[in-house]
Every structure is written in C-alpha cells, then in structure tokens.
Write a protein that holds these residues in place. Sequence first.
Motif, PDB file in Angstrom:
ATOM      1  N   CYS A   1      35.852  40.309  39.961  1.00 46.03           N
ATOM      2  CA  CYS A   1      37.248  40.079  39.568  1.00 46.03           C
ATOM      3  C   CYS A   1      37.673  41.038  38.461  1.00 46.03           C
ATOM      4  N   LEU A   2      36.810  41.222  37.478  1.00 41.52           N
ATOM      5  CA  LEU A   2      37.115  42.138  36.380  1.00 41.52           C
ATOM      6  C   LEU A   2      37.272  43.572  36.873  1.00 41.52           C
ATOM      7  N   THR A   3      36.556  43.913  37.951  1.00 41.50           N
ATOM      8  CA  THR A   3      36.608  45.274  38.490  1.00 41.50           C
ATOM      9  C   THR A   3      37.792  45.496  39.421  1.00 41.50           C
ATOM     10  N   LEU A   4      38.071  44.524  40.285  1.00 40.83           N
ATOM     11  CA  LEU A   4      39.034  44.725  41.365  1.00 40.83           C
ATOM     12  C   LEU A   4      40.461  44.260  41.048  1.00 40.83           C
ATOM     13  N   LEU A   5      40.596  43.158  40.320  1.00 42.93           N
ATOM     14  CA  LEU A   5      41.936  42.618  40.073  1.00 42.93           C
ATOM     15  C   LEU A   5      42.877  43.587  39.348  1.00 42.93           C
ATOM     16  N   PRO A   6      42.370  44.387  38.360  1.00 42.71           N
ATOM     17  CA  PRO A   6      43.283  45.330  37.697  1.00 42.71           C
ATOM     18  C   PRO A   6      43.891  46.372  38.635  1.00 42.71           C
ATOM     19  N   LEU A   7      43.335  46.528  39.830  1.00 46.99           N
ATOM     20  CA  LEU A   7      43.913  47.462  40.794  1.00 46.99           C
ATOM     21  C   LEU A   7      45.210  46.928  41.398  1.00 46.99           C
ATOM     22  N   PHE A   8      45.428  45.591  41.315  1.00 49.55           N
ATOM     23  CA  PHE A   8      46.574  44.972  41.972  1.00 49.55           C
ATOM     24  C   PHE A   8      47.562  44.329  40.995  1.00 49.55           C
ATOM     25  N   ILE A   9      47.083  43.877  39.839  1.00 46.83           N
ATOM     26  CA  ILE A   9      47.952  43.255  38.845  1.00 46.83           C
ATOM     27  C   ILE A   9      47.652  43.872  37.486  1.00 46.83           C
ATOM     28  N   ASN A  10      48.473  43.557  36.487  1.00 47.99           N
ATOM     29  CA  ASN A  10      48.253  44.177  35.180  1.00 47.99           C
ATOM     30  C   ASN A  10      46.937  43.713  34.569  1.00 47.99           C
ATOM     31  N   THR A  11      46.356  44.568  33.744  1.00 44.01           N
ATOM     32  CA  THR A  11      45.002  44.347  33.229  1.00 44.01           C
ATOM     33  C   THR A  11      44.879  43.059  32.423  1.00 44.01           C
ATOM     34  N   GLY A  12      45.897  42.755  31.593  1.00 39.58           N
ATOM     35  CA  GLY A  12      45.839  41.545  30.783  1.00 39.58           C
ATOM     36  C   GLY A  12      45.751  40.289  31.620  1.00 39.58           C
ATOM     37  N   MET A  13      46.584  40.199  32.663  1.00 41.48           N
ATOM     38  CA  MET A  13      46.545  39.043  33.552  1.00 41.48           C
ATOM     39  C   MET A  13      45.220  38.976  34.294  1.00 41.48           C
ATOM     40  N   ALA A  14      44.685  40.138  34.689  1.00 38.21           N
ATOM     41  CA  ALA A  14      43.407  40.170  35.405  1.00 38.21           C
ATOM     42  C   ALA A  14      42.268  39.630  34.539  1.00 38.21           C
ATOM     43  N   LEU A  15      42.251  39.994  33.259  1.00 38.93           N
ATOM     44  CA  LEU A  15      41.209  39.520  32.344  1.00 38.93           C
ATOM     45  C   LEU A  15      41.298  38.008  32.151  1.00 38.93           C
ATOM     46  N   ILE A  16      42.515  37.506  32.005  1.00 40.35           N
ATOM     47  CA  ILE A  16      42.721  36.065  31.815  1.00 40.35           C
ATOM     48  C   ILE A  16      42.296  35.303  33.064  1.00 40.35           C
ATOM     49  N   ILE A  17      42.645  35.814  34.234  1.00 39.05           N
ATOM     50  CA  ILE A  17      42.266  35.160  35.489  1.00 39.05           C
ATOM     51  C   ILE A  17      40.750  35.128  35.638  1.00 39.05           C
ATOM     52  N   ALA A  18      40.079  36.252  35.346  1.00 35.20           N
ATOM     53  CA  ALA A  18      38.615  36.312  35.469  1.00 35.20           C
ATOM     54  C   ALA A  18      37.948  35.324  34.515  1.00 35.20           C
ATOM     55  N   LEU A  19      38.469  35.227  33.295  1.00 36.64           N
ATOM     56  CA  LEU A  19      37.904  34.285  32.320  1.00 36.64           C
ATOM     57  C   LEU A  19      38.082  32.850  32.789  1.00 36.64           C
ATOM     58  N   ASN A  20      39.241  32.546  33.356  1.00 33.85           N
ATOM     59  CA  ASN A  20      39.495  31.190  33.842  1.00 33.85           C
ATOM     60  C   ASN A  20      38.606  30.849  35.028  1.00 33.85           C
ATOM     61  N   ILE A  21      38.362  31.817  35.900  1.00 36.81           N
ATOM     62  CA  ILE A  21      37.461  31.607  37.036  1.00 36.81           C
ATOM     63  C   ILE A  21      36.057  31.266  36.533  1.00 36.81           C
ATOM     64  N   ALA A  22      35.604  31.977  35.505  1.00 34.05           N
ATOM     65  CA  ALA A  22      34.279  31.713  34.932  1.00 34.05           C
ATOM     66  C   ALA A  22      34.201  30.308  34.334  1.00 34.05           C
ATOM     67  N   SER A  23      35.240  29.906  33.603  1.00 32.69           N
ATOM     68  CA  SER A  23      35.210  28.592  32.954  1.00 32.69           C
ATOM     69  C   SER A  23      35.287  27.460  33.976  1.00 32.69           C
TER      70      SER A  23
END
Length: 390
Positions: free
Chosen positions: A88-110
């Motif tokens: 998620c940290l690698t691929l999501l920034p290709l489609f959405i902004n980096t800040g949102m991608a980081l937050i989404i990846a962190l939420n997936i982990a939690s």
Amino acid sequence: MSLFRIVGSLSVASAIGSTISILLLPLITRLYSVEQFSDYGFAMAVVSVISVISVGRMDQAIISGKENEVGPAATLGLILLAIVTGLCLTLLPLFINTGMALIIALNIASVGLFQIAYGIEFKADRIKLCSAFTFLRIGLIPMSQIATYQLLDNPTLIYSIFIYSILLGSISFLTVIKNLKKCSRQKIIELLTYAKGYSLHGVLNSTSHNIPYFILEMLGAKVILGYYTVIDRLCKAPLLLFSGYIRQYFLKEFSKTMQVEKGKIASKYSIYLFCTAVVGFVLLLLLPESLFSIALGKGWVDIAHYLPQLAIAFVFIFMNPPLLAYFVSKGDFYIIVKCQFIEIFAKGFFVMGYLFLFQDDYSFIILSMVSSIILYNILLLRKTVTDKGR
C-alpha cells in the motif's frame, strides 16, 4: 457461553460506543464540511476493501480453528499484514496524493492488528475484553475526530484517521505480540488454503459494499458522497460490527455442531434477525425528517432523504451472519463467491440503469446498492434452506 450472553455483552459495548458517536455527531458535522466527509468516506472505502485481505482472514481462522492453531494463525496474519501494508505504501501514491496514501496504509495496519487481537480474545472466551475492544473501536472514531480539530491549526477530517490508527493499533499490538508462535511449513500451507477461499469472498463483499463510494467519487458528487459517508460510516458501522459478532459466534458454534444441524440453525436465526431488523426499520421511519437537519446542522438538510433507502439494506444485512457462518464452516466458499459475483453484476446493471433513467440525479446510485444487497441475501438464504438437509 450462550449466544444471548455473548451477543448481549458485545452489544452493550457496541451500544455505548454508538451512543457516544451519535451524541457527538451533531458537533462533528458542524466542525467539518460535507466535502471533508466525502474525502473521509472515500479513504475509508479504500481501507475497507484492502483490510479484508490484510491479514488473510487469519482472524477468522483463529476463531474457527483449534486451540493450537491460534499462535501460528496470528503469526501468519501479522506477516501478511506487513506485506500488504508495504504494498500500500508503495502503490497507493501512484493513484492518490501521498498524504492520504500514508494515512490509509497506517489505518490498514491498525485494523489488521485489531482483527487478529480480537480473534485471539474471542477464541479464548474473554468476552469482557472483547467488549472493551468493541467499545474502543467505535468510540475512538468520534473522539479522534474532535481531537484532530482541537490539535491542528488547519484541521481536516481525514487527519483524524491518523490519530485513530495510532491509538487502535497500539492497543491491539499488545495482545498480538504475546500470542505469536512459530509456524511450520505444513501449517502455513493449510492456513493459506483457508485464506485463499475466504479472502476472495471478503474482497468481493467489501468491494460490492463500497462501489457507491468509488462511483460517486468518480462522478464528483461530493455532497451526496458526504451524506452517504455520515450514514454509512457513523450510523451503519455499529450495525455491521454487531452483525460481525454474531457471525463470529456462529463460526465458533458450528465448529462443534453436527453437519445436518447447521443449516437448520442458520436458517432459523437468520429469520429471527431479519424480523428484529424490520422492527428497527419501522421505528426509523417514524422519526420526523426535521429531526436530522436540527441535529446535524443547516449543511445537512437533505440527508434524511437517503437514510430510509439505506435502512432497507441494513435490514437484509442483519440476516446475513448465520448464513455466511454456515457456508464458511462447511468450507463451501464457492456458494458465497457465486452469490457475491451475482450481486456485483446486479449492482453494475442497476447503477447503469439508474444513471440512464435519472441521469444527473446520483442519489439513485444508493438504490442500486440496496437492490443488490437484498438479492444477495435472498440467494444465500435460499441456498441454505435447500442445502440444510445434506
């Protein structure tokens, strides 16, 4: 422990957390705009789809498996979670902004950590601790949203996901780390076979539920998406969690029940839950529309128009847990996946039909979700009834 004691304990915790969410909702809708709720809803829709496979459904393997499988399943789930989060940290920034991608990846982990931790405690019959987890998962959402507004100079609702993820993930990690054990190659193969069958259904189910988010986002219907987010995330979430607890109970019970009895039990309790949900739906219809605009603020005047549409879907969602638990306990994932495919194709057909008939009135997309959910649950019930004698 009986169904009524387990569900009663968990539902009390869920009710307390939900009550806090509902009481704070008028404040939160005044702190953040409808458009911010639409971004929040889209982010959480992405989380919902990915988190289904984030731990390879090892949380369900823990609950339905044997006592000696808890440690290996938790370990494998944690490994899979690390892999999915990294992707998620690698691929999501290709489609959405980096800040949102980081937050989404962190939420997936939690969320993944929470799923494993909850499965461990539920398997061990520590229902009071499960109730505490339930309260935290629901109650932390509005608290983190208010904290975000207080802590940041330029608060955005999506940043509340970051605070929520840190708190939920930290608490869950303490439980998971104590239960990790080495996993043999043979056990890994067995657990991955389970994950393969159950994860496909989970991804299809979650994708189907979140299709309206993705479609409304693509169409730029921010206001309707904001309305949908409030109803779906802050009102429906407690209901889905509650039904999830019922499914977990039946998964555990079906592991001890004779095969012939499972279908009868699943069908009977499915009808009971459906009737209970119908009563709740009728009570909802009795509420005056003006109540919602008074409670949520002037920017949310039209939200009452969409609530009854979604409530019909909730009625049918509520009958689902015993049916799903029945087919999962049999290992008959083919039936679940088949019904899910039918639902997704039906949803696509309904969406195209509603867009063609009503054009710019995107609110009818919600009806497409309702129509397909009803179809899916009726198909599952029919399969259970016709299969119960085998």
